[in-house]
Structure formats: C-alpha cells, structure tokens
Design an enzyme around this catalytic site. Structure first.
Site, PDB file in Angstrom:
ATOM      1  N   TRP A  21      16.749  -9.989  11.102  1.00  0.00           N
ATOM      2  CA  TRP A  21      16.907  -9.151  12.293  1.00  0.00           C
ATOM      3  C   TRP A  21      15.565  -8.826  12.953  1.00  0.00           C
ATOM      4  O   TRP A  21      15.524  -8.150  13.969  1.00  0.00           O
ATOM      5  CB  TRP A  21      17.655  -7.871  11.949  1.00  0.00           C
ATOM      6  CG  TRP A  21      17.156  -7.178  10.715  1.00  0.00           C
ATOM      7  CD1 TRP A  21      16.133  -6.275  10.637  1.00  0.00           C
ATOM      8  CD2 TRP A  21      17.640  -7.342   9.376  1.00  0.00           C
ATOM      9  NE1 TRP A  21      15.958  -5.860   9.341  1.00  0.00           N
ATOM     10  CE2 TRP A  21      16.864  -6.492   8.543  1.00  0.00           C
ATOM     11  CE3 TRP A  21      18.657  -8.107   8.803  1.00  0.00           C
ATOM     12  CZ2 TRP A  21      17.087  -6.412   7.169  1.00  0.00           C
ATOM     13  CZ3 TRP A  21      18.868  -8.016   7.451  1.00  0.00           C
ATOM     14  CH2 TRP A  21      18.094  -7.184   6.648  1.00  0.00           C
ATOM     15  N   ARG A  22      14.484  -9.315  12.360  1.00  0.00           N
ATOM     16  CA  ARG A  22      13.171  -9.128  12.982  1.00  0.00           C
ATOM     17  C   ARG A  22      12.700 -10.366  13.733  1.00  0.00           C
ATOM     18  O   ARG A  22      11.592 -10.387  14.269  1.00  0.00           O
ATOM     19  CB  ARG A  22      12.136  -8.769  11.903  1.00  0.00           C
ATOM     20  CG  ARG A  22      12.299  -7.371  11.330  1.00  0.00           C
ATOM     21  CD  ARG A  22      11.296  -7.108  10.232  1.00  0.00           C
ATOM     22  NE  ARG A  22      11.383  -5.732   9.739  1.00  0.00           N
ATOM     23  CZ  ARG A  22      10.754  -5.275   8.660  1.00  0.00           C
ATOM     24  NH1 ARG A  22       9.983  -6.110   7.950  1.00  0.00           N
ATOM     25  NH2 ARG A  22      10.880  -4.025   8.277  1.00  0.00           N
ATOM     26  N   GLU A  34      20.754  -2.158  11.235  1.00  0.00           N
ATOM     27  CA  GLU A  34      20.510  -0.742  10.943  1.00  0.00           C
ATOM     28  C   GLU A  34      21.751  -0.059  10.385  1.00  0.00           C
ATOM     29  O   GLU A  34      21.666   0.770   9.468  1.00  0.00           O
ATOM     30  CB  GLU A  34      20.030  -0.010  12.204  1.00  0.00           C
ATOM     31  CG  GLU A  34      18.628  -0.379  12.659  1.00  0.00           C
ATOM     32  CD  GLU A  34      17.541   0.044  11.676  1.00  0.00           C
ATOM     33  OE1 GLU A  34      17.834   0.859  10.776  1.00  0.00           O
ATOM     34  OE2 GLU A  34      16.419  -0.459  11.798  1.00  0.00           O
ATOM     35  N   GLY A  78      30.837  -0.721   1.635  1.00  0.00           N
ATOM     36  CA  GLY A  78      31.240   0.680   1.557  1.00  0.00           C
ATOM     37  C   GLY A  78      31.105   1.405   2.884  1.00  0.00           C
ATOM     38  O   GLY A  78      30.693   0.836   3.888  1.00  0.00           O
ATOM     39  N   TYR A  79      31.481   2.682   2.871  1.00  0.00           N
ATOM     40  CA  TYR A  79      31.416   3.516   4.083  1.00  0.00           C
ATOM     41  C   TYR A  79      32.038   2.763   5.271  1.00  0.00           C
ATOM     42  O   TYR A  79      31.383   2.464   6.264  1.00  0.00           O
ATOM     43  CB  TYR A  79      29.970   3.917   4.388  1.00  0.00           C
ATOM     44  CG  TYR A  79      29.314   4.694   3.268  1.00  0.00           C
ATOM     45  CD1 TYR A  79      29.486   6.072   3.163  1.00  0.00           C
ATOM     46  CD2 TYR A  79      28.539   4.046   2.307  1.00  0.00           C
ATOM     47  CE1 TYR A  79      28.906   6.781   2.127  1.00  0.00           C
ATOM     48  CE2 TYR A  79      27.953   4.746   1.259  1.00  0.00           C
ATOM     49  CZ  TYR A  79      28.140   6.118   1.174  1.00  0.00           C
ATOM     50  OH  TYR A  79      27.567   6.820   0.150  1.00  0.00           O
ATOM     51  N   CYS A 188       4.949   3.107  -0.837  1.00  0.00           N
ATOM     52  CA  CYS A 188       5.077   4.525  -1.218  1.00  0.00           C
ATOM     53  C   CYS A 188       6.460   4.739  -1.820  1.00  0.00           C
ATOM     54  O   CYS A 188       7.327   5.399  -1.246  1.00  0.00           O
ATOM     55  CB  CYS A 188       4.864   5.412   0.020  1.00  0.00           C
ATOM     56  SG  CYS A 188       4.495   7.133  -0.359  1.00  0.00           S
ATOM     57  N   CYS A 196      -0.706   2.793  -4.385  1.00  0.00           N
ATOM     58  CA  CYS A 196      -1.766   3.370  -3.551  1.00  0.00           C
ATOM     59  C   CYS A 196      -2.921   2.394  -3.308  1.00  0.00           C
ATOM     60  O   CYS A 196      -3.590   2.468  -2.273  1.00  0.00           O
ATOM     61  CB  CYS A 196      -2.300   4.650  -4.199  1.00  0.00           C
ATOM     62  SG  CYS A 196      -1.059   5.946  -4.403  1.00  0.00           S
ATOM     63  N   CYS A 205      -4.693  10.100   2.396  1.00  0.00           N
ATOM     64  CA  CYS A 205      -3.471  10.658   1.807  1.00  0.00           C
ATOM     65  C   CYS A 205      -3.806  11.827   0.884  1.00  0.00           C
ATOM     66  O   CYS A 205      -4.497  11.670  -0.125  1.00  0.00           O
ATOM     67  CB  CYS A 205      -2.722   9.576   1.037  1.00  0.00           C
ATOM     68  SG  CYS A 205      -1.215  10.180   0.244  1.00  0.00           S
ATOM     69  N   THR A 295      29.881  10.127  -1.964  1.00  0.00           N
ATOM     70  CA  THR A 295      28.814  11.077  -1.621  1.00  0.00           C
ATOM     71  C   THR A 295      29.069  12.453  -2.229  1.00  0.00           C
ATOM     72  O   THR A 295      28.168  13.074  -2.792  1.00  0.00           O
ATOM     73  CB  THR A 295      28.699  11.217  -0.087  1.00  0.00           C
ATOM     74  OG1 THR A 295      28.504   9.914   0.480  1.00  0.00           O
ATOM     75  CG2 THR A 295      27.505  12.092   0.282  1.00  0.00           C
TER      76      THR A 295
END
Length: 350
Positions: A21-22, A34, A78-79, A188, A196, A205, A295
C-alpha cells in the site's frame, strides 16, 4: 521533536519497509490497508490485502459487492463491522463524490467507519494535508521521547499530544506521520528492549537518557473481561451442517455461525434440550472447547457433534456442505475451531 522533523522524514524515506500500500498514494489502497491494520499485525494483513485487491480493486466494486462475499474475504481479520463500514463508505463515495475519494480531512472523517486516526492518515499520506496521526506507536514514541508520564489512554492526553504535534507538522506530513509510526513499529518496541542504537531520535530521547523506557507509556489498568459460557451445536445430517445468521446478538451480528446455547450444557442437559425442541438424533459426541477473547468479553465455549435422524423441526437453519463453509460463508474466528472439526470429520470419511 520539532527540531527532528526533517530527520524523521528523511529517515522514513530511506528506511521505510516495502509494503504494497506504499507503492503509490492511491487513497483507496491506503484506506483499505489502514482499516485492515486496526488491531491487526502487518504480517497478518499482507495476504488479506492482496486477496482483497484482487477481488475488489476499486471503490465501485466495493460498493456493489454482496455482503456475504465481502465478509468471506474478511474472514479471520475479526471486527467485521470494519468490513461492513467499508461497503457503506464506498456507497457514499459513489453517491456524494461521483466515485472519487474525498480529499480533505473534514470530508473523509464523515465517511462510515473512519475516525480521526484514519482520516488523518489518508489526508496526509495521499493529499499532503497538514494532519497528524495518533496511534499506539506514535503515543509510545512521544511518551518516551519526552519522558511523559501522562496516561496515554486518557482522551485528554491524546488530544493534547495531537494538538502539540499539529503545531509543527511539516509540509511532508505523510512521511512525518509514517516515520513516527515506523519508528514505533520497528524500533521503539512495546515489548522487550527498544532498539535505541539505531533510533534516529535517540540523541534527544529523555526516556533513553533517564533509563525509563520500560515504564512508558503510562496506561490505564485493564479491566477484567466479562466471561460468558456457551455451548456450540454442530448439527450433522447427510453431509450437511447447520449454520444460522446472527441477527439479534450484539457481537458478531449478521455473521454466519453454528447454533449456540447461552450456557454450558452437560451431555445429559443437551439431550434434554434436544428432546424439548423435538430434534431427533442418533448420537452425540463431545467436540473441542475454545476460549475466545473480545475487547470487553471472554467467551468460554464447549461443543458437541450431533448426528441427526432428520431435520423436520429445524427449518430455521441453513444447511451447508464443508465446501460451502470453506468458500462461501464467513465463519467468525471464535467459531473456527468448530469448523475444523468438520474438516477432520470429512477427511476421516474419505
């Protein structure tokens, strides 16, 4: 972070992962990706995305697709309301925008199933609108960068962070947003040690400086999930199995599933139930158990395989073959272990 805007953009352009999708800035591609990526890992989405695009390559096809076919393509993600809202939004785009995806945040966020995050992502990535995307990755990077101890689950904290980032979002807003998310997804990390040593933000940071990264971001304590017990009934008659469309239930509404009873039945209790319902059976055998976590709820599911003498009192069900279950009807993830019982049963009979 304001002083690192250009660094984030450049880092992203040089280090971004090669994701389908990029490959372009087509809003349809970004939109579908998304929505699929909400609460789902990138690795799990790849095959779904390719299959979806092969079957539904554009907005017009999405607007006109049969719901059962759409949900079958979504099976396992799902969802399912996400998929239903995709179709609703596509219909609106055809009706209100002549089939062209709207180009501004204000217009995009009005579409069904699209919230602040998705509208910001599409408008910035595809149309370079100065918007910022706030997801779990961005919140984690932000909290650690500033050594911010605020609760990121608090809507006020999310709004404050969004407002601050909006003050200095650069012209290349799409690359800036994707850069922050990419740092959160690949460097991260939420679990284990953050990388790091390769992070472009490491020198400024504060969590790295203060060795507080393991305590950040601060989140609200998770509430215990409400537990519910169910008995799943796998009715079998002449190489066909009973399913029904859930229409009144709040969870998995309008999806196909095996019949259920809203409590855990012993085999003796099940026999009494079948007699009360005038369901004639030859035999009952124990099926698998499954625990499925939603959920806010946890389903504890037991199951039975019921060999029927006839289906005279069972006209409310749809009777389908193993092949139908594989290729036509979307069965929610919660019920997949019971579909696998059918697959194994049929293989033994060959």
């Amino acid at each position: 972070m304001k002083n690192n805007r250009e660094l984030i953009v450049n880092w992203y352009n040089e280090n971004k992962r090669n994701l389908p999708w990029r490959h372009d800035k087509d809003p349809y591609h970004v939109w579908i990706s998304e929505i699929m990526l909400q609460q789902t890992r990138i690795e799990a989405v790849m095959n779904y995305y390719h299959r979806f695009m092969n079957e539904i390559p554009d907005i017009e096809t999405l607007a006109n697709i049969e719901e059962d076919k759409l949900l079958k393509l979504w099976e396992g993600l799902g969802y399912y309301n996400r998929a239903k809202n995709l179709k609703k939004a596509a219909i609106e785009i055809i009706s209100n925008y002549q089939g062209n995806f709207p180009t501004t945040y204000v217009e995009i966020i009005k579409l069904p199933g699209i919230g602040e995050y998705t509208a910001s992502a599409i408008s910035s990535i595809c149309f370079n609108e100065p918007q910022v995307t706030i997801d779990g990755n961005v919140l984690r990077v932000y909290a650690r960068f500033y050594n911010d101890k605020r609760n990121v689950d608090d809507p006020k904290t999310k709004k404050a962070i969004r407002d601050e980032l909006m003050q200095f979002v650069p012209t290349e807003s799409g690359s800036f947003n994707q850069g922050l998310m990419e740092i959160g997804e690949t460097i991260c990390l939420p679990n284990g040690l953050p990388k790091c040593e390769i992070c472009p933000l490491a020198k400024d940071c504060l969590a790295k400086k203060n060795n507080t990264y393991s305590n950040l971001p601060v989140k609200a304590k998770k509430k215990d999930k409400k537990e519910e017990d169910y008995t799943v009934l796998i009715y079998h008659y002449q190489n066909k199995y009973a399913i029904y469309k859930r229409t009144k239930e709040t969870l998995l509404n309008n999806l196909w599933a095996f019949p259920v009873i809203n409590k855990n039945l012993s085999s003796i209790q099940l026999k009494e139930y079948l007699k009360e319902q005038n369901i004639a059976f030859n035999s009952i055998s124990k099926g698998p158990m499954n625990t499925h976590i939603f959920t806010h709820k946890k389903w504890n599911m037991t199951s039975y395989i019921i060999e029927l003498k006839n289906i005279e009192s069972m006209e409310n069900y749809k009777w389908v073959t193993k092949k139908d279950l594989e290729y036509t009807y979307a069965i929610p993830t919660a019920f997949q272990p019971f579909r696998e019982v059918i697959t194994k049963k049929e293989e033994k009979q060959k």
